[in-house]
Design a protein around this motif. Structure first.
Motif, short mmCIF file in Angstrom:
data_model
loop_
_atom_site.label_atom_id
_atom_site.label_comp_id
_atom_site.label_asym_id
_atom_site.label_seq_id
_atom_site.Cartn_x
_atom_site.Cartn_y
_atom_site.Cartn_z
N VAL A 150 6.71 4.67 -4.38
CA VAL A 150 5.31 4.65 -4.80
C VAL A 150 4.50 3.88 -3.77
O VAL A 150 4.85 2.75 -3.40
N ALA A 151 3.42 4.51 -3.28
CA ALA A 151 2.51 3.84 -2.35
C ALA A 151 1.30 3.35 -3.12
O ALA A 151 0.78 4.04 -4.00
N VAL A 152 0.82 2.17 -2.77
CA VAL A 152 -0.33 1.58 -3.45
C VAL A 152 -1.60 1.91 -2.69
O VAL A 152 -1.81 1.43 -1.57
N GLY A 153 -2.44 2.75 -3.27
CA GLY A 153 -3.70 3.12 -2.63
C GLY A 153 -4.76 2.05 -2.85
O GLY A 153 -4.90 1.52 -3.95
N CYS A 154 -5.50 1.75 -1.81
CA CYS A 154 -6.48 0.65 -1.87
C CYS A 154 -7.92 1.14 -1.79
O CYS A 154 -8.82 0.38 -1.42
N MET A 155 -8.16 2.37 -2.16
CA MET A 155 -9.50 2.96 -2.05
C MET A 155 -10.52 2.26 -2.93
O MET A 155 -11.71 2.22 -2.63
N ARG A 156 -10.07 1.68 -4.05
CA ARG A 156 -10.99 1.06 -5.00
C ARG A 156 -10.87 -0.46 -5.05
O ARG A 156 -11.44 -1.09 -5.95
N ILE A 157 -10.19 -1.06 -4.12
CA ILE A 157 -9.98 -2.52 -4.20
C ILE A 157 -11.28 -3.29 -4.05
O ILE A 157 -11.39 -4.44 -4.49
N HIS A 158 -12.32 -2.66 -3.48
CA HIS A 158 -13.60 -3.35 -3.35
C HIS A 158 -14.33 -3.48 -4.69
O HIS A 158 -15.36 -4.16 -4.77
N SER A 159 -13.77 -2.85 -5.74
CA SER A 159 -14.35 -3.00 -7.07
C SER A 159 -13.88 -4.28 -7.75
O SER A 159 -14.37 -4.64 -8.83
N LEU A 160 -12.91 -4.97 -7.14
CA LEU A 160 -12.36 -6.19 -7.70
C LEU A 160 -12.99 -7.42 -7.06
O LEU A 160 -13.39 -7.39 -5.89
N ASP A 161 -13.06 -8.51 -7.82
CA ASP A 161 -13.49 -9.75 -7.21
C ASP A 161 -12.30 -10.39 -6.49
O ASP A 161 -11.18 -9.87 -6.54
N LYS A 162 -12.52 -11.52 -5.84
CA LYS A 162 -11.48 -12.11 -5.00
C LYS A 162 -10.21 -12.44 -5.80
O LYS A 162 -9.10 -12.11 -5.37
N THR A 163 -10.38 -13.05 -6.95
CA THR A 163 -9.22 -13.41 -7.77
C THR A 163 -8.48 -12.19 -8.26
O THR A 163 -7.24 -12.14 -8.25
N GLN A 164 -9.22 -11.18 -8.71
CA GLN A 164 -8.61 -9.94 -9.18
C GLN A 164 -7.85 -9.24 -8.06
O GLN A 164 -6.75 -8.72 -8.28
N ALA A 165 -8.43 -9.21 -6.85
CA ALA A 165 -7.78 -8.56 -5.72
C ALA A 165 -6.48 -9.26 -5.36
O ALA A 165 -5.46 -8.63 -5.08
N GLU A 166 -6.49 -10.58 -5.38
CA GLU A 166 -5.28 -11.35 -5.09
C GLU A 166 -4.19 -11.06 -6.12
O GLU A 166 -3.02 -10.87 -5.78
N ARG A 167 -4.59 -11.01 -7.38
CA ARG A 167 -3.63 -10.75 -8.45
C ARG A 167 -3.07 -9.33 -8.34
O ARG A 167 -1.87 -9.10 -8.55
N PHE A 168 -3.93 -8.39 -7.98
CA PHE A 168 -3.50 -7.00 -7.84
C PHE A 168 -2.46 -6.85 -6.74
O PHE A 168 -1.40 -6.25 -6.94
N VAL A 169 -2.74 -7.40 -5.57
CA VAL A 169 -1.82 -7.29 -4.44
C VAL A 169 -0.50 -7.99 -4.75
O VAL A 169 0.58 -7.46 -4.47
N GLN A 170 -0.58 -9.16 -5.36
CA GLN A 170 0.64 -9.90 -5.67
C GLN A 170 1.49 -9.17 -6.71
O GLN A 170 2.72 -9.16 -6.63
N THR A 171 0.83 -8.55 -7.68
CA THR A 171 1.57 -7.78 -8.69
C THR A 171 2.31 -6.63 -8.04
O THR A 171 3.48 -6.36 -8.37
N ALA A 172 1.64 -5.93 -7.12
CA ALA A 172 2.30 -4.84 -6.41
C ALA A 172 3.53 -5.34 -5.66
O ALA A 172 4.61 -4.74 -5.74
N LEU A 173 3.39 -6.46 -4.97
CA LEU A 173 4.50 -7.01 -4.21
C LEU A 173 5.63 -7.45 -5.14
O LEU A 173 6.82 -7.26 -4.83
N MET B 197 -6.49 0.31 -10.15
CA MET B 197 -6.67 -1.12 -9.94
C MET B 197 -6.30 -1.90 -11.19
O MET B 197 -6.46 -3.12 -11.25
N ASN B 198 -5.81 -1.20 -12.22
CA ASN B 198 -5.41 -1.80 -13.48
C ASN B 198 -3.97 -2.29 -13.35
O ASN B 198 -3.07 -1.53 -13.00
N LEU B 199 -3.73 -3.55 -13.63
CA LEU B 199 -2.40 -4.14 -13.41
C LEU B 199 -1.34 -3.50 -14.28
O LEU B 199 -0.21 -3.25 -13.82
N GLU B 200 -1.66 -3.21 -15.53
CA GLU B 200 -0.69 -2.59 -16.42
C GLU B 200 -0.29 -1.21 -15.93
O GLU B 200 0.90 -0.86 -15.91
#
Length: 305
Positions: A16-39, A272-275
């Motif tokens: 599964v590849a994580v697409g980042c087309m909508r990551i600009h819809s997240l604030d800084k904290t949300q973006a950090e949490r999103f990337v870390q969850t993927a990792l 961009m939804n963590l669940e």
């Protein structure tokens, strides 16, 4: 997460590849949490493009992952170029300039994979080859591929490009599966038999090019998501039944349907939804049966001849 070999490269990548087309819809904290969850889920393959958020998405990602040399070694980064406002551009100058901008925004010295985004009607393969040679020799790009291209367009590039093309990003989902259905309805007098892509599925399998399905939950051209849609009651009922059987979500089954195909695809998810991100990653642990795969295929309105 389960991995596959990307094309003919030596890269072992998550299924599964994580697409980042909508990551600009997240604030800084949300973006950090999103990337870390993927990792945390083993999804360290991130797909970008220079046009996503007009470049902002790459900048936000680099900040969210706190890019350093040590962090970079743990990531597989892919980006795309070739789309400009009102036109497509595969000229040498545009490709080279685009990559420099991508690297600057991602805070890295190199891309693992560069894809040409959408076919340029004015493409000059010789210029693409020159650009690829320069990017490879400078160490700025390690592997190359295409997006939304059919066999003869790839063959035209290969006439001059010496680097293997390891991936082809194509629109594919349960409800947008013409590349599958035309191979089932060979020589039939129905719409499903229409070959709209030059048998790209078989071509990629023959040439060991990894298909990366984009918009794996969409129907039409960004018309909406089929999961939970009242436009697809039979499909959702079938997916829900199978999801209950595996004790997973419908999201997981929709991705597992793509992964069941022996072409060894790598779906690009855009949530961009963590669940839902976690649910997508879990698809790598499921192997649908032949009966389940065809049940879903038929429930989407596909008729077997």
């Amino acid at each position: 997460m389960r991995t596959i070999q990307l094309g003919t490269s030596t890269l072992e990548v998550p299924v599964v590849a994580v697409g980042c087309m909508r990551i600009h819809s997240l604030d800084k904290t949300q973006a950090e949490r999103f990337v870390q969850t993927a990792l945390d889920e083993g999804a360290n393959f991130f797909d970008h493009a220079d046009i996503y958020g007009a470049g902002e998405c790459e900048t936000i990602f680099a900040e969210a992952v706190h890019m350093t040399d040590a962090v970079r070694e743990k990531l597989i980064l892919q980006s795309k170029c070739g789309i400009r406002q009102g036109q497509f551009d595969f000229s040498k100058e545009h490709i080279l300039n685009s990559v420099d901008g991508i690297l600057q925004r991602l805070h890295t010295d190199y891309l693992d994979i560069l894809l040409l985004h959408r076919p340029d009607a004015l493409v000059e393969p010789e210029e693409v080859a020159e650009a690829f040679d320069r990017l490879e020799s400078s160490g700025k790009v390690r592997h190359f591929g295409v997006s939304n291209q059919k066999p003869m367009q790839i063959e035209l590039l290969k006439k001059h490009v010496k680097q293997p093309l390891v991936a082809n990003q194509l629109q594919l989902s349960i409800t947008n599966a013409t590349m599958i259905s035309n191979g089932i309805n060979v020589n039939m007098e129905n719409d499903a038999a229409v070959d709209r892509d030059g048998s790209i599925l078989d071509y990629c399998r023959l040439h060991d090019i990894t298909i990366q399905p984009w918009s794996p939950f969409q129907y039409g051209f960004f018309e909406g998501v089929f999961l939970g849609s009242d436009k697809f009651p039979e499909l959702n009922a079938a997916i829900d039944r199978i999801a209950a059987r595996y004790n997973v979500s419908a999201t997981t089954i929709a991705i597992a349907w793509l992964l069941r195909h022996p072409a060894k695809m790598q779906p690009v998810i855009g949530t961009m939804n963590l669940e839902r991100l976690i649910d997508c990653c879990r698809a790598g642990d499921i192997m649908l049966t032949r009966e389940e795969w065809y049940e879903i295929y038929r429930a989407a309105g596909n008729v077997l001849p």
